[in-house]
Write a protein that holds these residues in place. Structure first.
Motif, PDB file in Angstrom:
ATOM      1  N   LYS A 122       0.923  -1.113   0.067  1.00 32.63           N
ATOM      2  CA  LYS A 122      -0.072  -0.024  -0.043  1.00 32.63           C
ATOM      3  C   LYS A 122       0.835   1.355   0.087  1.00 32.63           C
ATOM      4  N   TRP A 268      -4.588   3.133   7.298  1.00 33.38           N
ATOM      5  CA  TRP A 268      -5.265   2.091   7.016  1.00 33.38           C
ATOM      6  C   TRP A 268      -4.945   0.829   8.159  1.00 33.38           C
ATOM      7  N   LYS A 309      -9.788   1.472   4.852  1.00 37.55           N
ATOM      8  CA  LYS A 309      -9.199   3.014   4.888  1.00 37.55           C
ATOM      9  C   LYS A 309      -9.855   3.726   6.111  1.00 37.55           C
TER      10      LYS A 309
END
Ligand code: GLN
Length: 311
Positions: A122, A268, A309
């Motif tokens: 990510k 996250w 998220k």
């Protein structure tokens, strides 16, 4: 029938390997060939010649020392009694690194590498992330992330003091201590901070509100009543690392509900979950206002990772 004293007639490495393997087969250990080999290599002494299969071929007719034979004998018998291999060897590999483990920590699992990989994908390697690893155990997740992101800072928590000692020694050994802090906490500290107020102010925990880019956790997620029916090996791991309460979701629920308080906007959450918890965790995350929620599967195509998220 395998006689327990047969080891007394064993002289060479080859005989020892053969004996150990048969002994493990006799006691129903599936991966007996590899396990007998690993246990043969495990004796830490300059007088152990066996570190690879090549060594075993090369030295097969060489006599073992009595000490090595005794240690090997003991280890094989422990394994036959279903003590997990990683506890006997004293380490488990995870993300290509060796983590010291003992009975105070869960043995790192291969599936958990998927959790670490989900987090590494990510972000950019040089991102200055602030990462919270909840329930660090051996430290495998937090340390792997510190290794992947050299500019990141990791706060690793665990309720078990003894687990934290293991995590800390792994961080030292793997030279990641400079990027890490270890806190003994019940899951998420600032929840307690809120309740206990200034009691914990030494750590300036109030500064932690909305401060993390990442929360990552492999929480205990097995239903309490299932634990007694798990493999014998798993039963020798700390119950506290496995037991997720009556529905298995006790810790997950807390992390999902409280997590957003500690995450930055846009931060996250990466969670490992049980094979049948995907739908429930998805809903919990929706209720807690997570976006971009994903449930991913493991190598066996079972639900294993939840990602979301914040805000
Ligand atoms: N973080 C450690 C692991 O993933 C320990 C997890 C736990 O104790 N539940 O192996």
């Amino acid at each position: 029938m395998i006689k327990q004293d047969i080891i007394n007639t064993v002289q060479t490495y080859e005989e020892a390997f053969d004996w150990g393997q048969k002994y493990l087969v006799h006691y129903g250990i599936e991966n007996s060939y590899m396990e007998a080999f690993w246990l043969l290599t495990a004796y830490r002494s300059g007088r152990n010649d066996i570190h690879s299969f090549n060594d075993l071929i090369l030295h097969r007719e060489k006599a073992m020392t009595i000490d090595h034979r005794d240690v090997y004998h003991r280890m094989i018998r422990e394994r036959a009694r279903r003590r997990p291999l990683a506890y006997i060897l004293g380490y488990q590999e995870f993300m290509g690194m060796k983590f010291y483990v003992n009975r105070d920590v869960l043995i790192p699992r291969q599936e958990t590498e998927l959790l670490v990989e989900a987090a590494t994908r990510k972000f950019n390697v040089l991102d200055k992330l602030k990462i919270l690893d909840i329930g660090a155990g051996s430290g495998n997740i937090g340390i792997s992330l510190a290794a992947h992101f050299p500019m990141a800072y990791v706060v690793a928590t665990d309720i078990s003091e003894r687990a934290l000692l293991v995590a800390q020694s792994n961080a030292d050994y793997l030279q990641k201590s400079g990027q890490m802090t270890f806190w003994r906490e019940d899951l998420i500290f600032a929840m307690d901070f809120n309740e206990k107020g200034a009691q914990n102010s030494d750590r300036n925990r109030n500064l932690l509100w909305n401060s993390f880019d990442v929360i990552v956790s492999n929480p205990p997620y097995i239903q309490s009543r299932e634990i007694d029916s798990l493999q014998e090996e798993v039963q020798s791991e700390p119950r506290i690392a496995l037991d997720g309460g009556p529905d298995g979701l006790r810790m997950i629920r807390r992390i999902v509900c409280e997590g957003p308080k500690f995450l930055k906007r846009g931060g996250w959450l990466f969670l490992e979950i049980g094979h049948d918890q995907g739908n429930q965790v998805y809903e919990l995350m929706q209720k807690a206002q997570f976006n971009s929620i994903e449930i991913r599967k493991d190598y066996a195509h079972l639900d294993r990772i939840a990602i979301g998220k914040n805000g």
